[in-house]
Design a protein around this motif. Sequence first.
Motif, PDB file in Angstrom:
ATOM      1  N   PHE A 196       0.801  -1.229   0.000  1.00 13.40           N
ATOM      2  CA  PHE A 196       0.000   0.000   0.000  1.00 13.40           C
ATOM      3  C   PHE A 196       0.835   1.281   0.000  1.00 13.40           C
ATOM      4  N   VAL A 197       2.004   1.244   0.598  1.00  8.70           N
ATOM      5  CA  VAL A 197       2.874   2.422   0.670  1.00  8.70           C
ATOM      6  C   VAL A 197       4.317   1.994   0.392  1.00  8.70           C
ATOM      7  N   PRO A 198       5.113   2.866  -0.199  1.00 10.53           N
ATOM      8  CA  PRO A 198       6.499   2.491  -0.507  1.00 10.53           C
ATOM      9  C   PRO A 198       7.390   2.535   0.737  1.00 10.53           C
ATOM     10  N   PHE A 199       7.228   1.571   1.604  1.00  8.74           N
ATOM     11  CA  PHE A 199       8.010   1.482   2.838  1.00  8.74           C
ATOM     12  C   PHE A 199       9.090   0.421   2.681  1.00  8.74           C
ATOM     13  N   SER A 200      10.227   0.668   3.269  1.00 11.51           N
ATOM     14  CA  SER A 200      11.305  -0.311   3.301  1.00 11.51           C
ATOM     15  C   SER A 200      11.061  -1.287   4.446  1.00 11.51           C
ATOM     16  N   LEU A 201      11.351  -2.549   4.204  1.00 13.89           N
ATOM     17  CA  LEU A 201      11.225  -3.535   5.265  1.00 13.89           C
ATOM     18  C   LEU A 201      12.386  -3.445   6.251  1.00 13.89           C
ATOM     19  N   ASN A 202      13.342  -2.541   5.982  1.00 11.15           N
ATOM     20  CA  ASN A 202      14.475  -2.353   6.888  1.00 11.15           C
ATOM     21  C   ASN A 202      14.130  -1.461   8.079  1.00 11.15           C
ATOM     22  N   ILE A 203      12.957  -0.862   8.078  1.00 13.02           N
ATOM     23  CA  ILE A 203      12.537  -0.035   9.205  1.00 13.02           C
ATOM     24  C   ILE A 203      12.421  -0.938  10.430  1.00 13.02           C
ATOM     25  N   GLY A 204      12.994  -0.512  11.531  1.00 10.17           N
ATOM     26  CA  GLY A 204      12.967  -1.325  12.742  1.00 10.17           C
ATOM     27  C   GLY A 204      11.558  -1.489  13.292  1.00 10.17           C
ATOM     28  N   ASP A 205      11.279  -2.688  13.794  1.00 11.89           N
ATOM     29  CA  ASP A 205       9.969  -2.952  14.387  1.00 11.89           C
ATOM     30  C   ASP A 205       9.681  -1.984  15.524  1.00 11.89           C
ATOM     31  N   HIS A 206      10.703  -1.639  16.291  1.00 10.73           N
ATOM     32  CA  HIS A 206      10.502  -0.736  17.423  1.00 10.73           C
ATOM     33  C   HIS A 206      10.088   0.665  16.973  1.00 10.73           C
ATOM     34  N   LEU A 207      10.354   1.018  15.707  1.00 20.32           N
ATOM     35  CA  LEU A 207       9.937   2.320  15.179  1.00 20.32           C
ATOM     36  C   LEU A 207       8.521   2.277  14.618  1.00 20.32           C
ATOM     37  N   LEU A 208       8.101   1.138  14.091  1.00 21.49           N
ATOM     38  CA  LEU A 208       6.813   1.047  13.415  1.00 21.49           C
ATOM     39  C   LEU A 208       5.686   0.503  14.290  1.00 21.49           C
ATOM     40  N   ASN A 209       5.996  -0.446  15.167  1.00 19.42           N
ATOM     41  CA  ASN A 209       4.947  -1.090  15.974  1.00 19.42           C
ATOM     42  C   ASN A 209       4.140  -0.132  16.851  1.00 19.42           C
ATOM     43  N   PRO A 210       4.746   0.904  17.456  1.00 21.09           N
ATOM     44  CA  PRO A 210       3.901   1.837  18.222  1.00 21.09           C
ATOM     45  C   PRO A 210       2.840   2.520  17.361  1.00 21.09           C
ATOM     46  N   HIS A 211       3.167   2.791  16.104  1.00 24.46           N
ATOM     47  CA  HIS A 211       2.203   3.448  15.214  1.00 24.46           C
ATOM     48  C   HIS A 211       1.122   2.471  14.753  1.00 24.46           C
ATOM     49  N   ILE A 212       1.488   1.200  14.612  1.00 28.37           N
ATOM     50  CA  ILE A 212       0.488   0.173  14.294  1.00 28.37           C
ATOM     51  C   ILE A 212      -0.501   0.046  15.447  1.00 28.37           C
ATOM     52  N   ARG A 213       0.021   0.043  16.674  1.00 32.25           N
ATOM     53  CA  ARG A 213      -0.854  -0.032  17.865  1.00 32.25           C
ATOM     54  C   ARG A 213      -1.737   1.206  17.976  1.00 32.25           C
ATOM     55  N   ASP A 214      -1.154   2.385  17.761  1.00 33.33           N
ATOM     56  CA  ASP A 214      -1.938   3.620  17.854  1.00 33.33           C
ATOM     57  C   ASP A 214      -3.034   3.673  16.795  1.00 33.33           C
ATOM     58  N   ALA A 215      -2.720   3.239  15.585  1.00 38.97           N
ATOM     59  CA  ALA A 215      -3.731   3.247  14.519  1.00 38.97           C
ATOM     60  C   ALA A 215      -4.888   2.324  14.876  1.00 38.97           C
ATOM     61  N   ARG A 216      -4.576   1.174  15.463  1.00 38.76           N
ATOM     62  CA  ARG A 216      -5.637   0.251  15.881  1.00 38.76           C
ATOM     63  C   ARG A 216      -6.501   0.899  16.952  1.00 38.76           C
ATOM     64  N   THR A 217      -5.863   1.519  17.919  1.00 37.42           N
ATOM     65  CA  THR A 217      -6.588   2.095  19.048  1.00 37.42           C
ATOM     66  C   THR A 217      -7.386   3.328  18.654  1.00 37.42           C
ATOM     67  N   PHE A 218      -6.763   4.246  17.912  1.00 32.50           N
ATOM     68  CA  PHE A 218      -7.386   5.551  17.679  1.00 32.50           C
ATOM     69  C   PHE A 218      -8.076   5.700  16.325  1.00 32.50           C
TER      70      PHE A 218
END
Length: 160
Positions: free
Chosen positions: A13-35
Amino acid sequence: MSQILTKADFPEFVPFSLNIGDHLLNPHIRDARTFDLGMLSAADWLALEQPRPWQVTGLETLYQEFIRPLWVLESARRFLLWHGTHITGSGVDDIADPDHRPVSGQRRAELKADLETKCSYYRNRLDAALRAYRGAAPATTCGPARPRRRGKGGFTLHAV
């Protein structure tokens, strides 16, 4: 909570690199689910977290066509908003790699606006799909027709 959505879902869906650390992306995945995915009930989330019996309920189609794209886009929007901003002991810093030019504020705003447009599209489609899935009547923006009164507007004759 099981991790339903991962960074492996993002490149579709978006041109994201899979090299982004999980610790950088997972908080935003959680926030998107919650909010941002509040239209899903606790029962919906519970069904999605089961190890795949939800495929027969129709929730699989909703997840693949509406929930997953919206969740990825909202997570990406939140990530983009925070990316490059770091909270340190001395405050909030904007860190730029010396080997790369940082993205300008205007370009970041454009990227964010693009993601917001996509989020709005999928949110509206998900709302309609959830109403159909739950058996509710589709929402309309039209109200009942107002009754017309005689003599309002148009040609009228008066006796003299």
